[in-house]
Each structure stands twice: as structure tokens, then as C-alpha cells.
Design an enzyme around this catalytic site. Structure first.
Site, PDB file in Angstrom:
ATOM      1  N   ASN A 146       0.982  -1.262   0.179  1.00  0.00           N
ATOM      2  CA  ASN A 146      -0.160  -0.277  -0.334  1.00  0.00           C
ATOM      3  C   ASN A 146       0.691   1.125  -0.301  1.00  0.00           C
ATOM      4  O   ASN A 146       2.199   1.292   0.306  1.00  0.00           O
ATOM      5  CB  ASN A 146      -1.297   0.017   1.311  1.00  0.00           C
ATOM      6  N   TYR A 201     -12.010   7.132   4.485  1.00  0.00           N
ATOM      7  CA  TYR A 201     -11.767   7.724   2.927  1.00  0.00           C
ATOM      8  C   TYR A 201     -13.009   8.591   2.688  1.00  0.00           C
ATOM      9  O   TYR A 201     -13.114   8.968   1.832  1.00  0.00           O
ATOM     10  CB  TYR A 201     -12.100   6.756   2.568  1.00  0.00           C
ATOM     11  N   HIS A 224      -9.392  -0.062  -2.407  1.00  0.00           N
ATOM     12  CA  HIS A 224     -10.232   0.317  -0.585  1.00  0.00           C
ATOM     13  C   HIS A 224     -11.452   0.959  -0.995  1.00  0.00           C
ATOM     14  O   HIS A 224     -11.961   1.615   0.174  1.00  0.00           O
ATOM     15  CB  HIS A 224      -9.041   0.219   0.331  1.00  0.00           C
ATOM     16  N   CYS A 275      -4.861  -6.996  -4.212  1.00  0.00           N
ATOM     17  CA  CYS A 275      -5.754  -7.143  -2.632  1.00  0.00           C
ATOM     18  C   CYS A 275      -6.496  -7.983  -2.303  1.00  0.00           C
ATOM     19  O   CYS A 275      -7.116  -8.018  -3.154  1.00  0.00           O
ATOM     20  CB  CYS A 275      -5.708  -5.267  -2.742  1.00  0.00           C
ATOM     21  N   HIS A 276      -6.761  -8.248  -0.680  1.00  0.00           N
ATOM     22  CA  HIS A 276      -7.473  -8.869  -0.393  1.00  0.00           C
ATOM     23  C   HIS A 276      -8.861  -8.809   0.139  1.00  0.00           C
ATOM     24  O   HIS A 276      -9.342  -9.390   0.364  1.00  0.00           O
ATOM     25  CB  HIS A 276      -7.468 -10.722   0.119  1.00  0.00           C
TER      26      HIS A 276
END
Length: 497
Positions: free
Chosen positions: A150, A259, A202, A171-172
Site C-alpha cells: 500500500n 475515506y 479500498h 488486495c484481498h
């Protein structure tokens, strides 16, 4: 097929490297490979080397393991490169959380956007471009970079646009959210739920969810979450966004809350939206606390890891991490469907073409084939576009060392902008530049100017201690403890999230 070489940068992240290698060795065709492990921490390299050597010996595989602190040596001739470093380690991570908090920017994770993620990107991109230069010069022609580090979107953007290396960001988050949806729908197994996700890393959205072939709408999914005895308490932000947007987010409560500009801008409001049963549900500095307190967990677990390495590699234990499936698909032709971070170029019609998007695609012998022409609901596209705009500025700033552009990127961050005045943003960035100067070579000419501005600034910091607990043990305390354990040697290591 012949022997291929897979290099792992940041392999001193013992647990994650063990997982990646074991997953790859679950594929019979991939057992005759060389894993070249590199890190700046020799001690950690020795530990993971012992674990993997035991695994190879116990299973009788023809696999070769090499470890080195010389990155170019590890990359020489590599067909695949996996990047999983945290540049600056926990010391820089602490700055990412604590300095913004003094200006009212309350982060749970701080590794994607927001103040912490933007500065993390400045450190990461400076190193990543060096990695890309080495890959171009010494790796196998056409080598692929699989990036786990990241901030995912910024790193992938920099590697593709400025590094000149074929890069896929991994990404998971999508897989984890999928299992949660299956649980609230009372599915007997996650496989009964099919889905399509699209967005940016994300901030990806489950735009199509089907249970046993039947499409699940907003109201049914919302009611399933609201009646769940655990998630109804832990996922308040995600549920509120689902209620208003009509779409569920891939990201955890803590991640999503930082975010957006609405949930973490006042201490009394934060308490309404977070849950302290686990850090990931919104605790102030939660991920920093967990990483700090568990800094040496792998050393304590090393005997167990070593014993476990003597057991047969069981394909049933293969995880959902993308890397092994991508390499398997490229090398054998078996098709793999997943969600990947790549350049947009029409994949998502209402996001900018230059953005790095996370969306659905397929991998086979012919490469990565993404599904094009998807359109996000307007409410989901809007926060993605806001993040993309600041990511674009932040990447340019990281490549050029442009302090003014870095400050503009920070100013346009949704949460920072909801909390800080422009004067506070300018001072906060100066303070973070000075604190992290050793990992920011591109800003070296600007550090003295930042120091001078800080010396004469009249901007006052806030008495903001966070809406939830902060790390109870400081980085200095942990460094002193580590130094005592190692007989006076204080390491300066990179750590992967």
C-alpha cells in the site's frame, strides 16, 4: 515448463512470505521454481529461509530458495516479482497517524489515502521506482510485478506510468467482504454467492450480488446486515453507506470511515460509528497499535512455524491470495477469475481513464483480460473520483518532489478537507516532511524550507487525543526493548502491512 524465478521484495515479512510461497507450491507445475527472497533485514531473511528450506525438504520438492540483501541479485532473471514492503517501517507509520491527529485528522489505518496514506505513498513511490529500474535492467524481459504494498492505487499508478514495468496490484479486501455477505445471507458456503466488484482499491463496490443465481437487492441485503447480531454493531459505517448508496462496500468499517468526509470529523461523531471489539472496526490508530504491539510476534512463533513447515503442503490450505493463482494461470493456462488493480482505460465508464481501478477480470496463458464497460452507480463513483483526483496529484508530487503539489493533494483529501483549514494542512505537511525526511529523497531540497516555516508558524495544534485508544506502547519503547534483546543492535527495517 522449465525453471522460473520468483523474486519477493520485502520477504522479511515472515508470515506473509510463508503464505505466498506455500500457496504457489500447492500447484504441482510450480514446484520446480526458484524463490529469490530479498529484504534489508538479514535476521528476518534467515528466519524465513529456514522455514522454507524445511518445507521444501519435508515435501521433497525440487524448489530452490535463496536469500540476499542485494536486491539486484534477487531480481536478476526473475519472471515474477512480488512487492510487499512497508517503507519506513513502524517508525514512519507512527508519524502517519500521530502527526495528523494533532490537527484533528483521526485515522484508523492511514495506508491508502487521507494524511497517512498520502505520505506513505511519497515514501513508497521513491523506493518503488528504484525497484522498477532494477527490474527493467536485470529481470527477465517482460517480467511482471505483482504489487501487494500500500497505498495500492498510488504504487500501481507510479509503477505503470513512471516505472515502465508491467504491474498488477493485488488486495484481498474483496474476498473478505464476499465471505461476510455469504454469512449474512445464511449461505451454506461462500461459493453459493456470486458477485461482481468494481471501483478503486479500498473503495470497491459489490455492484452485483447473486445468491444461488438470484440477484440480491439493496433492501434484502440491508435487512440481512441489520438483523445480524455481530455485524450490525461492527459495521455501522458500511451499513449506513449501504442504506444511502444502495451498494455495499468491500472495505472494513474502519477503512471506509477514513475515506469519506462524514464519519470521523468530530470526536463525538466518531464514537457513534466505530466499534472497539476489534481494531479494524474503527479504533483510532488501531492498525498502528496492532502492528506495534505485535512487532516481534513472528519471532515468538518461529518454533511453531518451523514445526509446521515439516508437514506436507496441502492444497486444501491454499489461501485466497491472488498471487499463486495468477502465476498458475499464466504458466498453465488454467483460467483464474479475480479482482485486480490496473489502469482504467474504459473498464469503468464513469471513472477517469488514467486512474488505477480495482475491477473484475480473468487470467490465462494469454495474460490478464479485464471486463470492460462497467458503470458504477453515481453515488459510488463520486467518492472514487475525489480519491482519484488526489491520488493523481500525490503520484506526481512523489515523482517530482513538488511540495506545493503534495500540499494540494493533502488539501483535497476528503477527511483532511472536512477537518482542517488550508493553513493547518500546509503546516501538517511540513511537519510530516521533516519527520520523515530520511525516507523522502525526492524532497531533500525542500526540508530546510519546511523547517524554517515551522519555526515561524503561528498555527496552533489541537488538543485531540483520538476518539478511541492510541497505541499504548510507543515506537521508542519498542525500539529500546528490541535493542536490549539483540544486544545493542537497533534494526531499521521495512515491515509489510
Amino acid at each position: 515448463m522449465g525453471t522460473i524465478k520468483i523474486a519477493i521484495i520485502g520477504a522479511g515479512s515472515v508470515g506473509f512470505t510463508r503464505t505466498l510461497v506455500r500457496d504457489i507450491l500447492c500447484v504441482p507445475e510450480l514446484r520446480e521454481v526458484e524463490f529469490a527472497l530479498t529484504d534489508i533485514n538479514q535476521h528476518n531473511l534467515e528466519m524465513i529461509g529456514q522455514i522454507l528450506d524445511r518445507m521444501i525438504e519435508a515435501n521433497g520438492f525440487p524448489t530452490r530458495i535463496t536469500t540476499t540483501t542485494d536486491r539486484r541479485e534477487a531480481l536478476a532473471g526473475a519472471r515474477y516479482v512480488i512487492n510487499c514492503v512497508r517503507v519506513g517501517g513502524l517508525e514512519a507509520f507512527a508519524d502517519d497517524i500521530r502527526i495528523p491527529l494533532q490537527y484533528g485528522v483521526d485515522q484508523c489505518v492511514g495506508d491508502t489515502i487521507c494524511a497517512g496514506g498520502i505520505m506513505y505513498g511519497q515514501r513508497s513511490i521513491a523506493a518503488l521506482l528504484d525497484f522498477c529500474k532494477d527490474i527493467r535492467e536485470v529481470a527477465e524481459p517482460g517480467a511482471r510485478l505483482l504489487n501487494y504494498a500500500n497505498p495500492m492505487a498510488m504504487n500501481t499508478w507510479a509503477a505503470l506510468e513512471h516505472g515502465g514495468v508491467d504491474t498488477i496490484g493485488l488486495c484481498h479486501g474483496v474476498q473478505h467482504g464476499w465471505r461476510q455477505i455469504a454469512e449474512v445471507l445464511c449461505a451454506e458456503s461462500p461459493g453459493e454467492v456470486d458477485y461482481i466488484c468494481s471501483g478503486i482499491n479500498h473503495q470497491t463496490w459489490y455492484i452485483d450480488v447473486r445468491y444461488k443465481g438470484r440477484r440480491i437487492g439493496k433492501q434484502e441485503l440491508l435487512e440481512a446486515y441489520e438483523r445480524h447480531p455481530v455485524y450490525s454493531k461492527q459495521e455501522k459505517v458500511r451499513i449506513d453507506v449501504l442504506r444511502r448508496f444502495g451498494i455495499y462496500s468491500t472495505e472494513s468499517n474502519g477503512h471506509l470511515s477514513e475515506y469519506l468526509p462524514w464519519y470521523r470529523k468530530r470526536p463525538e461523531e466518531i464514537q457513534r460509528w466505530i466499534d472497539l471489539s476489534e481494531w479494524i472496526h474503527g479504533e483510532t490508530g488501531g492498525y498502528l497499535r496492532v502492528c506495534t504491539e505485535g512487532r516481534n510476534w513472528f519471532e515468538e512463533e518461529f518454533p511453531r512455524f518451523l514445526a509446521d513447515a515439516g508437514k506436507p503442503v496441502d492444497p486444501a490450505r491454499r489461501t485466497s491470495e491472488h498471487a499463486s493463482y495468477i502465476i498458475e494461470a499464466l504458466e498453465t493456462g488454467r483460467v483464474y477469475r479475480g479482482h485486480f488493480n490496473v489502469r482504467n482505460r474504459g473498464l469503468i465508464t464513469n471513472l477517469p481513464p488514467d486512474a488505477i481501478v480495482e475491477s473484475t477480470g480473468f487470467v490465462d496463458r494469454f495474460g490478464l483480460n479485464m471486463v470492460a464497460g462497467l458503470t458504477l452507480p453515481d453515488a459510488c463513483a463520486a467518492p472514487c473520483i475525489a480519491s482519484i483526483n488526489l491520488q493523481r496529484m500525490a503520484v506526481k508530487a512523489a515523482v517530482t518532489g513538488d511540495v506545493d503539489l503534495l500540499k494540494l493533494a493533502m488539501l483535497h483529501d476528503p477527511l483532511v478537507g472536512a477537518v482542517c483549514t488550508p493553513e493547518e494542512v500546509w503546516q501538517m505537511v511540513d511537519e510530516m516532511l521533516v519527520a520523515q525526511a530520511r525516507w523522502l529523497p525526492q524532497y531533500a531540497p525542500a526540508i530546510n524550507g519546511a523547517k524554517a516555516r515551522l519555526a515561524t508558524s503561528s498555527v496552533r495544534k489541537r488538543d485531540w487525543q483520538g476518539a478511541a485508544r492510541l497505541p499504548v506502547r510507543s515506537i521508542d519503547e519498542l525500539r529500546a526493548e528490541r535493542t536490549r534483546k539483540e544486544g545493542g543492535v537497533s534494526p531499521d527495517q521495512q515491515v509489510v502491512a
